[in-house]
Design a protein around this motif. Structure first.
Motif, PDB file in Angstrom:
ATOM      1  N   PHE A 149       0.817  -1.215   0.000  1.00 43.96           N
ATOM      2  CA  PHE A 149       0.000   0.000   0.000  1.00 43.96           C
ATOM      3  C   PHE A 149       0.850   1.264   0.000  1.00 43.96           C
ATOM      4  CE2 PHE A 149      -2.292  -3.338   2.329  1.00 43.96           C
ATOM      5  CZ  PHE A 149      -3.291  -3.554   1.391  1.00 43.96           C
ATOM      6  N   PHE A 150       0.196   2.359  -0.352  1.00 44.56           N
ATOM      7  CA  PHE A 150       0.804   3.671  -0.205  1.00 44.56           C
ATOM      8  C   PHE A 150       0.362   4.259   1.131  1.00 44.56           C
ATOM      9  CE2 PHE A 150       1.550   2.766  -4.517  1.00 44.56           C
ATOM     10  CZ  PHE A 150       2.699   3.464  -4.843  1.00 44.56           C
ATOM     11  N   HIS A 151       1.277   4.940   1.774  1.00 42.98           N
ATOM     12  CA  HIS A 151       1.007   5.527   3.086  1.00 42.98           C
ATOM     13  C   HIS A 151       1.416   6.990   3.077  1.00 42.98           C
ATOM     14  CE1 HIS A 151       0.365   1.475   4.551  1.00 42.98           C
ATOM     15  NE2 HIS A 151       1.553   1.115   4.093  1.00 42.98           N
ATOM     16  N   THR A 152       0.893   7.726   4.032  1.00 43.20           N
ATOM     17  CA  THR A 152       1.298   9.118   4.211  1.00 43.20           C
ATOM     18  C   THR A 152       1.755   9.318   5.646  1.00 43.20           C
ATOM     19  OG1 THR A 152      -0.222   9.898   2.518  1.00 43.20           O
ATOM     20  CG2 THR A 152       0.527  11.514   4.117  1.00 43.20           C
ATOM     21  N   PHE A 153       3.048   9.588   5.803  1.00 37.49           N
ATOM     22  CA  PHE A 153       3.569   9.880   7.137  1.00 37.49           C
ATOM     23  C   PHE A 153       3.158  11.291   7.511  1.00 37.49           C
ATOM     24  CE2 PHE A 153       6.959  11.789   9.758  1.00 37.49           C
ATOM     25  CZ  PHE A 153       6.809  10.998  10.884  1.00 37.49           C
ATOM     26  N   HIS A 178       1.046   9.432  12.464  1.00 35.32           N
ATOM     27  CA  HIS A 178       0.193   8.390  11.897  1.00 35.32           C
ATOM     28  C   HIS A 178       0.224   8.402  10.380  1.00 35.32           C
ATOM     29  CE1 HIS A 178      -3.140  11.199  10.792  1.00 35.32           C
ATOM     30  NE2 HIS A 178      -2.830  11.842  11.913  1.00 35.32           N
ATOM     31  N   CYS A 179      -0.335   7.342   9.784  1.00 33.70           N
ATOM     32  CA  CYS A 179      -0.579   7.325   8.355  1.00 33.70           C
ATOM     33  C   CYS A 179      -1.853   8.111   8.111  1.00 33.70           C
ATOM     34  CB  CYS A 179      -0.739   5.898   7.853  1.00 33.70           C
ATOM     35  SG  CYS A 179      -1.182   5.869   6.097  1.00 33.70           S
ATOM     36  N   HIS A 180      -1.848   8.942   7.067  1.00 30.56           N
ATOM     37  CA  HIS A 180      -3.015   9.768   6.811  1.00 30.56           C
ATOM     38  C   HIS A 180      -3.970   9.164   5.786  1.00 30.56           C
ATOM     39  CE1 HIS A 180      -5.360  13.212   7.659  1.00 30.56           C
ATOM     40  NE2 HIS A 180      -4.368  13.820   8.302  1.00 30.56           N
ATOM     41  N   VAL A 181      -3.735   7.930   5.354  1.00 32.88           N
ATOM     42  CA  VAL A 181      -4.796   7.189   4.653  1.00 32.88           C
ATOM     43  C   VAL A 181      -5.773   6.811   5.769  1.00 32.88           C
ATOM     44  CG1 VAL A 181      -5.357   5.126   3.314  1.00 32.88           C
ATOM     45  CG2 VAL A 181      -3.183   6.330   2.930  1.00 32.88           C
ATOM     46  N   PHE A 182      -6.972   7.361   5.743  1.00 31.85           N
ATOM     47  CA  PHE A 182      -7.847   7.267   6.920  1.00 31.85           C
ATOM     48  C   PHE A 182      -8.164   5.823   7.297  1.00 31.85           C
ATOM     49  CE2 PHE A 182      -8.586  11.606   5.473  1.00 31.85           C
ATOM     50  CZ  PHE A 182      -8.432  12.297   6.662  1.00 31.85           C
ATOM     51  N   GLN A 183      -8.303   4.974   6.259  1.00 31.13           N
ATOM     52  CA  GLN A 183      -8.578   3.570   6.531  1.00 31.13           C
ATOM     53  C   GLN A 183      -7.424   2.955   7.352  1.00 31.13           C
ATOM     54  OE1 GLN A 183      -8.932   1.283   2.974  1.00 31.13           O
ATOM     55  NE2 GLN A 183     -10.108  -0.331   3.951  1.00 31.13           N
ATOM     56  N   HIS A 184      -6.185   3.273   6.963  1.00 35.51           N
ATOM     57  CA  HIS A 184      -5.028   2.737   7.690  1.00 35.51           C
ATOM     58  C   HIS A 184      -4.972   3.305   9.109  1.00 35.51           C
ATOM     59  CE1 HIS A 184      -2.877   2.143   3.556  1.00 35.51           C
ATOM     60  NE2 HIS A 184      -3.943   1.403   3.685  1.00 35.51           N
ATOM     61  N   LEU A 185      -5.233   4.609   9.210  1.00 38.19           N
ATOM     62  CA  LEU A 185      -5.230   5.267  10.518  1.00 38.19           C
ATOM     63  C   LEU A 185      -6.136   4.520  11.488  1.00 38.19           C
ATOM     64  CD1 LEU A 185      -4.867   7.653  12.536  1.00 38.19           C
ATOM     65  CD2 LEU A 185      -6.533   8.931  11.184  1.00 38.19           C
ATOM     66  N   GLY A 188      -5.170   1.041  12.836  1.00 41.77           N
ATOM     67  CA  GLY A 188      -4.106   0.949  13.837  1.00 41.77           C
ATOM     68  C   GLY A 188      -2.818   1.685  13.537  1.00 41.77           C
ATOM     69  N   MET A 189      -2.716   2.331  12.367  1.00 40.38           N
ATOM     70  CA  MET A 189      -1.437   2.926  11.953  1.00 40.38           C
ATOM     71  C   MET A 189      -1.258   4.307  12.578  1.00 40.38           C
ATOM     72  SD  MET A 189      -0.132   2.612   8.056  1.00 40.38           S
ATOM     73  CE  MET A 189       0.689   1.031   7.932  1.00 40.38           C
ATOM     74  N   ASN A 190      -1.124   4.323  13.899  1.00 40.21           N
ATOM     75  CA  ASN A 190      -0.954   5.582  14.623  1.00 40.21           C
ATOM     76  C   ASN A 190      -0.165   5.353  15.897  1.00 40.21           C
ATOM     77  OD1 ASN A 190      -2.986   4.925  16.839  1.00 40.21           O
ATOM     78  ND2 ASN A 190      -4.287   4.738  15.034  1.00 40.21           N
TER      79      ASN A 190
HETATM   80 CU   LIG Z   1      -1.171   3.970   5.256  1.00 38.80          CU
END
Ligand SMILES: [Cu+2]
Length: 349
Positions: free
Chosen positions: A286-290, A331-338, A341-343
């Motif tokens: 996936f692509f993520h946004t730090f 956190h990751c700013h892909v809201f689904q990832h956030l 648990g990606m925080n």
């Molecule tokens: Cu992400």
């Protein structure tokens, strides 16, 4: 055009095709994959079999690499299976609630650091694996032992390596370092030549790729410029995910360093006035946004930023001088990832 069967349809659309190993298509909807059972169907490549008949791995002369100013950085690292709890506190501190799934532990793979000669473990097997650190001019030697039930490897990014030190499965062209069988050892020699400085990573690239990577076989690698002083506070963060294909669990988890949800992911600490570096990399599909709250940094193009988007195996660092105390989120700013648990917490005193 031929009609698609269900599997073909899912591979194209509804579910993702992860990989094809020994003729089996592995998809995100196919249930848990038994990597070790599947591994038995993969034939041993000819050069690997020949090296084993010849009594082990070929030795490279280290003198060929060393220069008077360089150092040799030597590591002993094993790949091992271990029980891993994705959400050890069983709570999501961001939303102040309990995590839905009852069971969050599964059999993962981790890289584990050992003392010289594999005499004793220095830490538990971990996700991500231990930091490999070098400065430009150094030679990195990694003695790698595979204690999992599947052939796996170590493959680095960024650093210089000769073709046979690639740690990669290449079908019939595979070198011994690209197919390290259970209970075998291979010594990788990598060179931090001029122009290799940066934030990098390493991961398994054996015949079962990417399943062992998705089970936890990856870790950070940093090469510093000559004379570079490491920042006073620095953090290495691997963004990745664990889905039922590799865990056999019910839930889908978006993770940082093996864990999901603030209070389980790393809680990072710094104090005002410190030089701070976040080293970040991606290790899934996936692509993520730090994104870091309350802070900003200067991108290589001169732009001021507080988010940075990255894809699979991208790696980068952001640096700034800490000036804003408090309890912050990263956190990751892909809201689904956030929300999967990606925080995590970043606490500045
Ligand atoms: Cu992400």
């Amino acid at each position: 055009m031929d009609p698609l069967d269900r599997r073909g349809f899912l591979a194209l659309g509804g579910a993702g095709l992860i990989c094809t190993i020994a003729g089996h298509q592995i998809t995100t909807d196919g249930g848990q994959v038994d990597v070790e059972k599947l591994a038995k169907e993969v034939p041993v490549p000819p050069k690997v079999a020949a090296a084993e008949r010849g009594g082990g791995e070929p030795r490279r002369e280290l003198a060929a690499f060393a220069t008077s100013s360089s150092a040799v950085r030597e590591y002993w690292i094993a790949a091992e299976a271990m029980n891993w709890n994705i959400v050890p506190t069983h709570r999501d501190q961001m939303m102040a609630e309990k995590v839905k799934e009852g069971k969050t532990t599964f059999k993962a793979y981790g890289y584990r650091p050992y003392s010289p000669g594999f005499k004793s473990p220095l830490a538990p097997a971990q996700v991500p694996g231990p930091l490999i650190e070098a400065a430009v001019g150094d030679t990195v030697i990694v003695h790698f032992r595979n204690k999992t039930g599947s052939p796996v490897t170590m493959h680095p990014h960024g650093i210089f390596y000769a073709n046979e030190m690639d740690g990669t499965y290449k079908g019939k062209w595979t070198d011994p370092g690209g197919f390290v069988q259970t209970n075998r050892t291979f010594t990788y020699v990598w060179e931090a030549r001029e122009g290799t400085e940066g934030t990098w990573l390493y991961h398994d690239h054996g015949p079962m790729d990417p399943l062992p990577v998705f089970k936890g076989l990856f870790g950070p690698l940093v090469i510093r410029k000559p004379g570079e002083v490491p920042p006073e506070a620095e953090f290495f963060l691997g963004f990745h995910s664990w889905d039922p294909t590799v865990t056999g669990l019910k839930g889908n988890y978006a993770c940082i360093n093996g864990h999901a949800y603030a209070g389980n992911t790393p809680t990072l600490e710094a104090t005002t006035g410190q030089r701070v570096a976040f080293h970040v990399y991606g290790m899934d599909n996936f692509f993520h946004t730090f994104h870091l709250h309350g802070h900003r940094w200067i991108e290589p193009d001169g732009r001021i930023a507080d988010t940075k988007t990255f894809g699979p195996a991208d790696s980068f660092r952001v640096e700034f001088t800490e000036d804003n105390p408090g309890r912050w989120f990263y956190h990751c700013h892909v809201f689904q990832h956030l929300h999967m648990g990606m925080n995590g917490w970043y606490i500045v005193s």
